[in-house]
Design a protein around this motif. Structure first.
Motif, short mmCIF file in Angstrom:
data_model
loop_
_atom_site.label_atom_id
_atom_site.label_comp_id
_atom_site.label_asym_id
_atom_site.label_seq_id
_atom_site.Cartn_x
_atom_site.Cartn_y
_atom_site.Cartn_z
N LYS A 136 0.86 -1.19 0.00
CA LYS A 136 0.00 0.00 0.00
C LYS A 136 0.90 1.24 0.00
O LYS A 136 1.94 1.28 0.67
CB LYS A 136 -0.90 -0.03 1.24
CG LYS A 136 -1.44 1.31 1.72
CD LYS A 136 -2.63 1.75 0.91
CE LYS A 136 -3.13 3.10 1.41
NZ LYS A 136 -4.32 3.56 0.70
N VAL A 137 0.49 2.27 -0.75
CA VAL A 137 1.24 3.52 -0.82
C VAL A 137 0.31 4.66 -0.44
O VAL A 137 -0.81 4.78 -0.97
CB VAL A 137 1.78 3.76 -2.25
CG1 VAL A 137 2.49 5.11 -2.34
CG2 VAL A 137 2.74 2.63 -2.65
N SER A 138 0.75 5.49 0.48
CA SER A 138 0.01 6.70 0.86
C SER A 138 0.92 7.89 0.61
O SER A 138 2.04 7.95 1.14
CB SER A 138 -0.39 6.65 2.34
OG SER A 138 -1.05 7.84 2.71
N PHE A 139 0.45 8.83 -0.21
CA PHE A 139 1.28 9.97 -0.60
C PHE A 139 0.50 11.26 -0.44
O PHE A 139 -0.66 11.36 -0.85
CB PHE A 139 1.74 9.82 -2.05
CG PHE A 139 2.43 11.04 -2.60
CD1 PHE A 139 3.75 11.31 -2.27
CD2 PHE A 139 1.76 11.92 -3.44
CE1 PHE A 139 4.39 12.44 -2.77
CE2 PHE A 139 2.39 13.05 -3.95
CZ PHE A 139 3.71 13.31 -3.60
N THR A 140 1.15 12.27 0.11
CA THR A 140 0.63 13.64 0.14
C THR A 140 1.68 14.54 -0.48
O THR A 140 2.83 14.57 -0.04
CB THR A 140 0.33 14.10 1.57
OG1 THR A 140 -0.64 13.23 2.15
CG2 THR A 140 -0.22 15.52 1.57
N GLY A 141 1.28 15.28 -1.52
CA GLY A 141 2.24 16.15 -2.19
C GLY A 141 1.65 16.74 -3.45
O GLY A 141 0.43 16.86 -3.60
N SER A 142 2.51 17.08 -4.38
CA SER A 142 2.09 17.79 -5.59
C SER A 142 1.44 16.84 -6.59
O SER A 142 1.66 15.62 -6.57
CB SER A 142 3.29 18.47 -6.24
OG SER A 142 4.16 17.50 -6.81
#
Length: 475
Positions: free
Chosen positions: A220-226
């Motif tokens: 699982k991948v969780s990303f916050t960004g552009s």
């Protein structure tokens, strides 16, 4: 001071010699360094997360909840030190940093309770001898990527959500703001989270994301960004069939109808726009104001922006600190120059402040044409656009014009108007007549180019669970 990595329950400076510089954005001075993870360190973290998942996923929900509640208490005890680290390395005023650090315990507590309520269900079967059930199980080891603008507020959601579901996590925290991340992870360590369940790394973002996401261990991948980085990581995750949560950029509309308290709404708009120097993914940027009150609102908004006290976030009474680094200064100047060249009116601000640190004036642009970059690209800084509208449908059309859909704000005393705005605007979150986003018990996430999935609320833990259907014929 050297900020360290946390792998398999131990703090380490890694196997390599690469280091990143820590800068105080209020002065531009170097205040320390952060250890960069090499491939050997990432492989160790992957091995640890795989082993940690086997232990943690078999730990009872009751026990996971108990440990998380202890971590929440520790986060509250150390909130003061965490806040000071945020201000020193990220620049936001200490009052804002204290709010962010103080909320960490609440987020962990929320997930601690959700950990005990990952209920499945029984589905009535077609024959008496058959039992049908839906079970929710942890997805597996998680790679979590968090940004520098809210170095605790974003990171804590990812770690606490993953742990509540029974997952292990490798958190890649921002190199610009490592100290507060380290202090947060220490809270989980001291609470009794087993070795390997929480791992913390820093380093070259592209190297870390490529290595972790392509590993078969990560599920699982969780990303916050552009948006651009989110697109790349989302595509990479899709190639390897990894589940994702993507919280990306925004360009939030702030719609003001002609029946509101102008001074109050202008004051709230100033507070929301220039919070964290505008470096907020859900920050309002396009202020769309109805014709009848446009001039009065603009005057009040400009006055509020001019009166903000800008300076070192640790100084008394400062309301807006610096942007995070020198690159943001260049970006802000570019947005302003482009808008003015295309016919916008610069009402206040528009320039960097002084030669020390990374300060930019609170900036207001009026009557900005749609062709200006700031009307189409997320400025992610202290620039507000104030434009007018006549008919409510025109405001809705402008709100929906861009591919972003993270947050929206609307203000009117008339319920027919607020109902039309609520139903008409395409967004993942909407706040009407107040600011009501980002509480632990509410989902946070966007639609369209602003990403998919939610963190927070009951939806937050679901992101880390898989659904298993079981149909059993009784002997």
């Amino acid at each position: 001071m050297t900020a360290s990595l946390f792998i398999n329950g131990k703090w380490t400076e890694g196997t390599g010699t690469r280091r990143g510089k820590l800068l105080n954005p209020s002065t531009g001075a170097e205040i320390g360094e952060v250890a960069f993870a090499e491939k050997a360190d990432l492989n160790a973290a992957l091995t640890a997360a795989e082993a940690g998942f086997r232990v943690w996923s078999q730990t009872s929900a009751y026990e996971r909840s108990r440990i998380l509640r202890k971590a929440a208490d520790l986060a509250r005890q150390h909130a003061g030190a965490i806040a000071e680290a945020i201000t020193r390395e990220q620049g936001k005023p200490l009052a804002e940093a204290r709010m962010e650090a103080g909320s960490a315990g609440d987020h962990i507590d929320w997930y601690a309770e959700e950990a005990r309520r990952t209920y499945g269900r029984v589905i009535p079967a077609r024959t008496p001898s058959t039992q049908q059930m839906v079970l929710f199980e942890p997805v597996g080891p998680v790679a979590a990527f968090s940004p520098w603008n809210f170095p605790i507020g974003q990171l804590v959601r990812k770690i606490a959500g993953a742990l509540a579901a029974g997952c292990s996590v490798i958190a890649k925290a921002p190199e610009e703001t490592p100290t507060c991340a380290i202090k947060l992870v220490e809270c989980f360590e001291r609470a009794g989270v087993p070795a390997g369940v929480v791992n913390l790394v820093f380093g070259v973002p592209s190297e870390i994301s490529e290595h972790l996401i392509t590993s078969p261990i990560i599920r699982k991948v969780s990303f916050t960004g552009s948006v651009p980085v989110g697109r790349h990581l989302g595509a990479l995750s899709a190639q390897h069939l990894k589940r994702t949560t993507m919280e990306l950029g925004g360009h939030a509309p702030f719609i003001v109808c002609d029946d509101v308290d102008i001074a109050a709404i202008a004051g709230l708009g100033v507070a929301l726009k220039f919070r964290n120097a505008g470096q907020v993914c859900a920050s309002p940027t396009r202020f769309l104001v109805q014709d009848g009150i446009y001039d009065a609102f603009l005057d009040a908004f400009v006055s509020g922006a001019k009166n903000l006290k800008v300076g070192d976030g640790s100084a008394e009474g400062v309301q807006m600190g610096p942007v995070a680094h020198a690159r943001r200064l260049d970006a802000m100047e570019g947005f302003v120059r482009d808008a003015v060249e295309k016919g916008a009116e610069l009402k206040t601000g528009g320039s960097r402040i002084g030669n020390e640190g990374f300060f930019f004036e609170p900036t207001v642009l009026a009557d900005v044409p749609l062709s200006a970059r700031v009307m189409n690209e997320e400025p992610f800084g202290p620039i507000a656009v104030v434009n007018r509208f006549n008919d409510l449908e025109d405001a809705i059309a402008e709100a929906n014009r861009l591919p972003y859909g993270l947050a929206a704000f609307a203000f009117s005393k008339r319920t027919d108007r607020t109902d039309r705005l609520m139903r008409g605007i395409e967004t993942g979150m909407m706040s009407i007549n107040h600011f009501g986003l980002a509480a632990p018990e509410t989902p946070f996430g966007g639609i369209k180019d602003s990403g998919h999935g939610s963190e927070g609320g009951s939806e937050g833990i679901q992101a880390y669970l898989t659904t298993k259907f079981v149909s059993q014929l009784n002997a």
